[in-house]
Scaffold this motif. Sequence first.
Motif, PDB file in Angstrom:
ATOM      1  N   ASP A  16       0.756  -1.377  -0.076  1.00  0.00           N
ATOM      2  CA  ASP A  16       0.090  -0.041  -0.070  1.00  0.00           C
ATOM      3  C   ASP A  16       0.781   1.153  -0.115  1.00  0.00           C
ATOM      4  O   ASP A  16       0.633   2.192  -0.906  1.00  0.00           O
ATOM      5  CB  ASP A  16      -0.932   0.027   1.179  1.00  0.00           C
ATOM      6  N   ARG A  17       1.947   1.304   0.800  1.00  0.00           N
ATOM      7  CA  ARG A  17       2.677   2.395   0.939  1.00  0.00           C
ATOM      8  C   ARG A  17       3.653   2.618  -0.357  1.00  0.00           C
ATOM      9  O   ARG A  17       3.509   4.006  -0.946  1.00  0.00           O
ATOM     10  CB  ARG A  17       3.873   2.268   2.163  1.00  0.00           C
ATOM     11  N   GLU A  77       2.842   1.754  -3.600  1.00  0.00           N
ATOM     12  CA  GLU A  77       1.531   2.130  -4.436  1.00  0.00           C
ATOM     13  C   GLU A  77       1.493   3.775  -4.276  1.00  0.00           C
ATOM     14  O   GLU A  77       1.374   4.323  -5.424  1.00  0.00           O
ATOM     15  CB  GLU A  77       0.390   1.413  -4.324  1.00  0.00           C
ATOM     16  N   GLY A  78       1.441   4.206  -3.301  1.00  0.00           N
ATOM     17  CA  GLY A  78       1.379   5.756  -2.816  1.00  0.00           C
ATOM     18  C   GLY A  78       2.647   6.441  -3.230  1.00  0.00           C
ATOM     19  O   GLY A  78       2.481   7.346  -4.063  1.00  0.00           O
ATOM     20  N   TRP A 117      -3.531   6.758  -5.184  1.00  0.00           N
ATOM     21  CA  TRP A 117      -3.520   6.033  -3.865  1.00  0.00           C
ATOM     22  C   TRP A 117      -4.301   6.859  -2.880  1.00  0.00           C
ATOM     23  O   TRP A 117      -4.983   6.183  -2.240  1.00  0.00           O
ATOM     24  CB  TRP A 117      -1.832   6.244  -3.411  1.00  0.00           C
ATOM     25  N   LYS A 127      -7.873   5.777  -3.630  1.00  0.00           N
ATOM     26  CA  LYS A 127      -8.239   4.503  -2.960  1.00  0.00           C
ATOM     27  C   LYS A 127      -8.503   4.379  -1.614  1.00  0.00           C
ATOM     28  O   LYS A 127      -9.496   3.736  -1.051  1.00  0.00           O
ATOM     29  CB  LYS A 127      -6.884   3.511  -3.309  1.00  0.00           C
ATOM     30  N   ASP A 154       5.555  12.047  -7.465  1.00  0.00           N
ATOM     31  CA  ASP A 154       5.607  10.444  -6.927  1.00  0.00           C
ATOM     32  C   ASP A 154       6.613  10.030  -8.003  1.00  0.00           C
ATOM     33  O   ASP A 154       7.286  10.792  -8.756  1.00  0.00           O
ATOM     34  CB  ASP A 154       4.400   9.689  -7.278  1.00  0.00           C
TER      35      ASP A 154
END
Length: 675
Positions: A322-323, A325-326, A333, A336, A414
């Motif tokens: 999850d981290r 992906e952010g 993210w 989501k 990002d």
Amino acid sequence: MLEAIAGYGRALSQEDDPLAILVKPVRQLRDEKVYLIQLDLRDKDAEPQLTASIIEIDRETCIRYRWVGNTVGNRPQIYLTTDRLDYLAGASLLNLIVSLEKAGLRNSSLYKDLFWVLGSFYRCLPNNMLILDVEKLNLVETGFVDNAWKGKKGRSKEVLADVSAALKKKLLDELGLKAPQAALWTLAYNGRPLVIDPAYDQVILSSKEPPYVEVENGEEAGPVCSICGATGRPVTDNFATLDFFKYYINDKLGFASGLRDFTRNFTACSECYRGLLLAEKFLPQQMSFRVGPLQFMVLPAFVTEIALESGELRFWSEHFRDRVEGLIDMAAWLQKIGGSDGLETMLADYLNELPEENAALLNFLFYQKSQSELRIHALVRDVAPSWINHLLKKANELANQANDLLGRDRWHLDLTALYRLIPLRKGQSEEYKKLLHIYEALLTRRPLSYSTLIREFNILAKIYLTGSYDSTNVPRPRQGYEELELARRLMQANLFLTFLRGEDLLKGGSLVNNDDKNRRGYEYLKEEMQLYLQEMGYREPQTALFLLGYLLHQIGRAQRQSGYEHKPVLDKVNYNGMSWPKVIRLSNLLVDQLRQHRIFIYNEGIYAAMKEMLDAHASAWPLSPEENVFFILSGYAWATRAAYRAGIEKQMALSNAAEESADHETAEPNEKEVH
């Protein structure tokens, strides 16, 4: 890192169904469903027969029927769920029986069923090769196999191909399926799938592992595992059955010393090898990521056994995924986890460190996988999850800051945004080293070269302003939006430099903390321009060039309004760099251009401020030719963005005025009716 990966896999092996990790996904068709065809061989209360049924394929289907691929290389095919019908119609069952014998599973029900199936449903060709008896099962006409044997002149593989093709055609016709829809095939006996037998799981795992060297009786220690350091366990120096983490190929002459006894160079015990086997399937599926064409995998290395012992390995894997992906796509993210509107108050709590979060360090493995070749581009070791959280927080803060300064847009810094800021030539793997260098520095908190970044940003601007997108990673914007997209990218570049400066990750260059006490000419600048320059940390030399770029935009817009398709004033900018004398010549040229297009009166204050700042630093100009170009283009980009925002606000004002006018006209007759 090897020990961490093996430990990860050893924890996976303790799960209720570790074999599920080895299951492969099935390639789906775009517009049609795909199916597993179960061939049920029955001989109870009737003559032998084969019936076929279909099962729609999903993840659970692949797990239940143990789709783990086919045996690779020259090893015999033993799997009973396959995408090749000829394997089931040929020698797979006999090969599986041999494997069961080697594993000491003669007494298993699977072993007995397979013997019965071979005796009841298969026949021998003249060369003693076993083949499914499709004639006995009334699936083809009598004499089909004999005629195929004669026609192929005893070439048994071609006979098997003919039998499989005829069987496949008949079954698909009966089931009403197209050939691409039949993705997998499996065998059942009297209604019970053969693959659900526990003995089959044992054989699959054994087939994925190499032969081990057992510790001899009386030997106290034996070979040492090179991964965990344990002794007294069976070991191997053969890594051929691994796919991704295939560390050594030791069948080449001169590979390493002691070719006859490679165990003294590198070995893995049975537990570590099985751990590697499971980890190399789980990690590429669950912890693989992509930025553009660049692939990378995140390998958590737990510095304590807390997460592994507590059975929370999958929780931590999802947490770290999850981290990351952010870190790759911040906007997606945020959407989501609840959407970006009003999220600022929640984000800090969401990113707060969990207990034991930094008990794992993350290793980023950037690689290229093609067929059997694995090429490692870079390995970034020991990244703390808390640093990932910090990057996500800063990215969100900078995006909010940019929304206030420049208007709402996709400002998040990002990994995908950085990929778009560094121009790369396609088809040249060496080009990706530039991007990997930035990623590695960002993850390991190592300073980046200021001058190198400025040079790359200038190349990016040149691509947009000259339209040379082909063979680069820079996507071609919609026609008419080229300069607006350039403005967004250059504003992101300024944000990135601001972030690096704030984190002390910028090496060299003259863009430092803002320490000019008395700003010359600031009284001529609009408030929003002053705020942007202060937030970006511009000093007087950068500000002077920024204003020069702003005036270039004003002239260019006037030229476009005069009928020019191209803005001739931009030809005065050399994207490779401009020395101080060339900057002065360009600034002097602006006066004539501003007057020629009758816009000097609207920009006189900006020009005066620019001239005052340039003159103040004329004796010792501190910026390089590349910096001169970057800050000129940054001013041009800011002006482009400001003009766009002004146009949007004007449209909104006109729209609101039109709505008010419509409401007023609607109200007029009502007033007359009252009177």
